[in-house]
Scaffold this motif. Structure first.
Motif, PDB file in Angstrom:
ATOM      1  N   ILE A  16       0.867  -1.173   0.000  1.00  0.00           N
ATOM      2  CA  ILE A  16       0.000   0.000   0.000  1.00  0.00           C
ATOM      3  C   ILE A  16       0.900   1.218   0.000  1.00  0.00           C
ATOM      4  O   ILE A  16       1.835   1.313   0.796  1.00  0.00           O
ATOM      5  N   ALA A  17       0.628   2.151  -0.916  1.00  0.00           N
ATOM      6  CA  ALA A  17       1.446   3.359  -1.032  1.00  0.00           C
ATOM      7  C   ALA A  17       0.568   4.591  -0.987  1.00  0.00           C
ATOM      8  O   ALA A  17      -0.552   4.595  -1.489  1.00  0.00           O
ATOM      9  N   VAL A  18       1.100   5.630  -0.374  1.00  0.00           N
ATOM     10  CA  VAL A  18       0.494   6.958  -0.435  1.00  0.00           C
ATOM     11  C   VAL A  18       1.282   7.692  -1.505  1.00  0.00           C
ATOM     12  O   VAL A  18       2.480   7.923  -1.363  1.00  0.00           O
ATOM     13  N   ILE A  19       0.614   8.007  -2.599  1.00  0.00           N
ATOM     14  CA  ILE A  19       1.266   8.614  -3.759  1.00  0.00           C
ATOM     15  C   ILE A  19       0.837  10.074  -3.848  1.00  0.00           C
ATOM     16  O   ILE A  19      -0.364  10.377  -3.851  1.00  0.00           O
ATOM     17  N   LEU A  20       1.808  10.965  -3.878  1.00  0.00           N
ATOM     18  CA  LEU A  20       1.488  12.388  -3.956  1.00  0.00           C
ATOM     19  C   LEU A  20       0.612  12.656  -5.171  1.00  0.00           C
ATOM     20  O   LEU A  20       0.908  12.205  -6.272  1.00  0.00           O
ATOM     21  N   GLY A  21      -0.477  13.377  -4.940  1.00  0.00           N
ATOM     22  CA  GLY A  21      -1.393  13.712  -6.022  1.00  0.00           C
ATOM     23  C   GLY A  21      -2.577  12.773  -6.136  1.00  0.00           C
ATOM     24  O   GLY A  21      -3.546  13.084  -6.815  1.00  0.00           O
ATOM     25  N   CYS A  22      -2.534  11.612  -5.486  1.00  0.00           N
ATOM     26  CA  CYS A  22      -3.662  10.674  -5.503  1.00  0.00           C
ATOM     27  C   CYS A  22      -4.586  10.963  -4.329  1.00  0.00           C
ATOM     28  O   CYS A  22      -4.137  11.298  -3.232  1.00  0.00           O
ATOM     29  N   ARG A  29       1.718  -3.584  -6.859  1.00  0.00           N
ATOM     30  CA  ARG A  29       2.309  -4.923  -6.948  1.00  0.00           C
ATOM     31  C   ARG A  29       3.763  -4.778  -7.409  1.00  0.00           C
ATOM     32  O   ARG A  29       4.014  -4.294  -8.505  1.00  0.00           O
ATOM     33  N   PRO A  30       4.730  -5.144  -6.541  1.00  0.00           N
ATOM     34  CA  PRO A  30       6.131  -5.055  -6.940  1.00  0.00           C
ATOM     35  C   PRO A  30       6.407  -5.903  -8.177  1.00  0.00           C
ATOM     36  O   PRO A  30       5.963  -7.042  -8.279  1.00  0.00           O
ATOM     37  N   ARG A  31       7.141  -5.314  -9.122  1.00  0.00           N
ATOM     38  CA  ARG A  31       7.499  -6.010 -10.367  1.00  0.00           C
ATOM     39  C   ARG A  31       9.006  -6.019 -10.563  1.00  0.00           C
ATOM     40  O   ARG A  31       9.478  -6.224 -11.668  1.00  0.00           O
ATOM     41  N   GLY A  32       9.757  -5.784  -9.492  1.00  0.00           N
ATOM     42  CA  GLY A  32      11.213  -5.832  -9.562  1.00  0.00           C
ATOM     43  C   GLY A  32      11.819  -4.521  -9.984  1.00  0.00           C
ATOM     44  O   GLY A  32      11.191  -3.700 -10.650  1.00  0.00           O
ATOM     45  N   SER A  33      13.077  -4.310  -9.559  1.00  0.00           N
ATOM     46  CA  SER A  33      13.869  -3.162  -9.975  1.00  0.00           C
ATOM     47  C   SER A  33      13.130  -1.842  -9.762  1.00  0.00           C
ATOM     48  O   SER A  33      13.102  -0.986 -10.635  1.00  0.00           O
ATOM     49  N   ASN A  34      12.485  -1.697  -8.593  1.00  0.00           N
ATOM     50  CA  ASN A  34      11.771  -0.476  -8.204  1.00  0.00           C
ATOM     51  C   ASN A  34      10.552  -0.174  -9.080  1.00  0.00           C
ATOM     52  O   ASN A  34      10.052   0.933  -9.096  1.00  0.00           O
ATOM     53  N   GLN A  35      10.089  -1.162  -9.851  1.00  0.00           N
ATOM     54  CA  GLN A  35       8.876  -0.990 -10.650  1.00  0.00           C
ATOM     55  C   GLN A  35       7.698  -1.585  -9.885  1.00  0.00           C
ATOM     56  O   GLN A  35       7.828  -2.613  -9.210  1.00  0.00           O
TER      57      GLN A  35
END
Length: 152
Positions: A22-28, A35-41
């Motif tokens: 769960i992330a708090v994303i600025l602007g949302c 869902r982590p997809r590797g390499s900070n994606q």
């Protein structure tokens, strides 16, 4: 910014999986399930409701007693107010954020597509629904570490 909080109750989309974050994303307007997809994606799964994180709490210091937050709906907009239950004193400005920066003012609006109060940059005349006290720079000045993620 994936939240590292433990044991919070939340409601999310049905397709969320155990390793999702769960992330708090600025602007949302809502916390998001990623869902982590590797390499900070991270893949965006969808919005969620997390009790205690819906009013920007992850990006502000704790609300000190005796203040409590209340969320009345005004013209269809849920706007945060703060009350001292013992005295009934009511604030529209978040006591954790202090005053607006120099050059900014709050103005009332009757535009049905805007909240009842917006912020105006007095130098440029630009109207914004985004509080400059909640910019990435202001948040980092409060000691909160932000992360940059690649959303796919």
């Amino acid at each position: 910014m994936p939240l590292r909080y433990q044991r919070r109750s939340f409601i999310t989309v049905l397709i969320a999986q155990p390793d999702d974050e769960i992330a708090v994303i600025l602007g949302c307007d809502f916390p998001m399930v990623l869902r982590p997809r590797g390499s900070n994606q991270h893949e965006v799964v969808g919005p969620c409701f997390v009790h205690g994180l819906m009013l920007g709490e992850a990006l502000k210091p704790p609300l000190e007693p005796p203040w409590k937050d209340v969320l009345p709906v005004t013209r269809g907009w849920a706007l945060s107010y703060f009350i001292k239950p013992q005295t009934g004193e009511l604030l529209k400005d978040d006591p954790r954020l202090g005053s607006l920066p120099a050059g900014w003012e709050e103005v009332a609006t009757l535009d049905p597509f805007l909240p009842p109060f917006v912020l105006k940059d007095q130098e440029t005349g630009q109207i914004s629904m985004n509080d400059p006290r909640m910019s990435a720079e202001a948040i980092e000045q409060r000691g909160i570490v932000l992360e940059t993620l690649e959303l796919i």
